[in-house]
Scaffold this active site. Sequence first.
Site, mmCIF file in Angstrom:
data_model
loop_
_atom_site.group_PDB
_atom_site.id
_atom_site.type_symbol
_atom_site.label_atom_id
_atom_site.label_comp_id
_atom_site.label_asym_id
_atom_site.label_seq_id
_atom_site.Cartn_x
_atom_site.Cartn_y
_atom_site.Cartn_z
ATOM 1 C CG ASP A 20 8.080 -3.226 3.516
ATOM 2 O OD1 ASP A 20 8.503 -2.333 4.279
ATOM 3 O OD2 ASP A 20 6.872 -3.544 3.440
ATOM 4 C CG ASN A 68 8.795 5.685 2.126
ATOM 5 O OD1 ASN A 68 9.511 5.035 1.357
ATOM 6 N ND2 ASN A 68 7.795 5.109 2.796
HETATM 7 C C1 IPE Z 1 7.464 0.636 0.213
HETATM 8 O O1 IPE Z 1 7.493 0.289 1.565
HETATM 9 C C2 IPE Z 1 8.529 1.646 -0.069
HETATM 10 C C3 IPE Z 1 9.895 1.191 0.026
HETATM 11 C C4 IPE Z 1 10.285 -0.020 0.297
HETATM 12 C C5 IPE Z 1 10.895 2.188 -0.214
HETATM 13 P P1 IPE Z 1 6.534 1.006 2.630
HETATM 14 O O2 IPE Z 1 6.824 0.381 3.930
HETATM 15 O O3 IPE Z 1 6.694 2.473 2.536
HETATM 16 O O4 IPE Z 1 5.083 0.619 2.083
HETATM 17 P P2 IPE Z 1 3.695 0.519 2.832
HETATM 18 O O5 IPE Z 1 3.508 1.820 3.542
HETATM 19 O O6 IPE Z 1 3.796 -0.615 3.792
HETATM 20 O O7 IPE Z 1 2.704 0.268 1.756
HETATM 21 C C1 IPE Z 2 11.610 -0.389 4.229
HETATM 22 O O1 IPE Z 2 11.423 -0.773 5.547
HETATM 23 C C2 IPE Z 2 12.469 0.844 4.104
HETATM 24 C C3 IPE Z 2 11.761 2.036 3.630
HETATM 25 C C4 IPE Z 2 10.511 2.097 3.278
HETATM 26 C C5 IPE Z 2 12.545 3.268 3.558
HETATM 27 P P1 IPE Z 2 10.337 -0.081 6.469
HETATM 28 O O2 IPE Z 2 10.963 1.104 7.100
HETATM 29 O O3 IPE Z 2 9.111 0.190 5.686
HETATM 30 O O4 IPE Z 2 10.091 -1.199 7.547
HETATM 31 P P2 IPE Z 2 8.688 -1.663 8.131
HETATM 32 O O5 IPE Z 2 7.797 -1.981 6.973
HETATM 33 O O6 IPE Z 2 8.164 -0.518 8.934
HETATM 34 O O7 IPE Z 2 9.019 -2.859 8.960
HETATM 35 MG MG MG Z 3 7.445 -0.906 5.292
#
Ligand code: IPE
Ligand code: IPE
Ligand code: MG
Length: 241
Positions: A20, A68
């Site tokens: 993340d 997502n």
């Molecule tokens: C969790 O991260 C999913 C992945 C890393 C693929 P998100 O960024 O989607 O989670 P939330 O929305 O902060 O809970």
């Molecule tokens: C994790 O990084 C990747 C996926 C969930 C696909 P994020 O895209 O959630 O990055 P933040 O949390 O918005 O910084």
């Molecule tokens: Mg995220």
Amino acid sequence: MTQPDLDRSRLPEHVGIIMDGNGRWAGQRGLPRNAGHEHGEIALFDTVEGALEIGLRWLTVYAFSTENWKRPPGEVRFLMNFNRDLLLRRADDLDERQVRVRFIGRRGRPMPRRLVEMMEDTERRTARHGRMTLQIAFNYGGRAELVDAARQLAVEAAEGRLRPDRISAKSLQARLYEPEAPDVDLLVRTSGEQRLSNFLLWEAAYAELVFTETLWPDFDRHTLFAAVAEYQRRARRFGRV
Ligand code: IPE
Ligand code: IPE
Ligand code: MG
């Protein structure tokens, strides 16, 4: 953190990582969110290298959740194409390193056909390897996994192949996406968020949780080693005293 500091006799059997913070990493640099996803590839492959270096047997990474899809269409499209191309770029490498690649998650619509083909091709090519299993959770949700397992149990019960009163944790486990996978011992989440976001709900029931402030694109094998070292300082009890 260097790897010789780790106790090789007490490695976690299965490590899960919620990758993340890609968007925030990009934002801090004035770059579009997708640039963060691109840099996440470097982090992932250094982490895989580190996992091989210390001899981890199971590594599961969360790449795309069932939630997502709610992101802006442009980002979703980017992630689908990016992950397809990533497999094209990296499959040979993983194959050479004797990594068995497995995907957990739903493969039906709205997953792009071409991506699912690439995933299945990578699974087939690497199926014989036993050095380490890299599970990529893609269109994965812990709840979806449990729903899918429940459906399968219901079908078998309805067909008279399974007695409802005989259903146990073991029979449910056997219908998960990868029944052979051991429970998660260590679950790492990057970027400072402290939640599971629907990752491995069943498998991580007794996992040690390690949260790091590192944004995923800055993660590497040394951050992994530090998380394993933290795991080795924990006292696991599994409900006992
Ligand atoms: C969790 O991260 C999913 C992945 C890393 C693929 P998100 O960024 O989607 O989670 P939330 O929305 O902060 O809970
Ligand atoms: C994790 O990084 C990747 C996926 C969930 C696909 P994020 O895209 O959630 O990055 P933040 O949390 O918005 O910084
Ligand atoms: Mg995220």
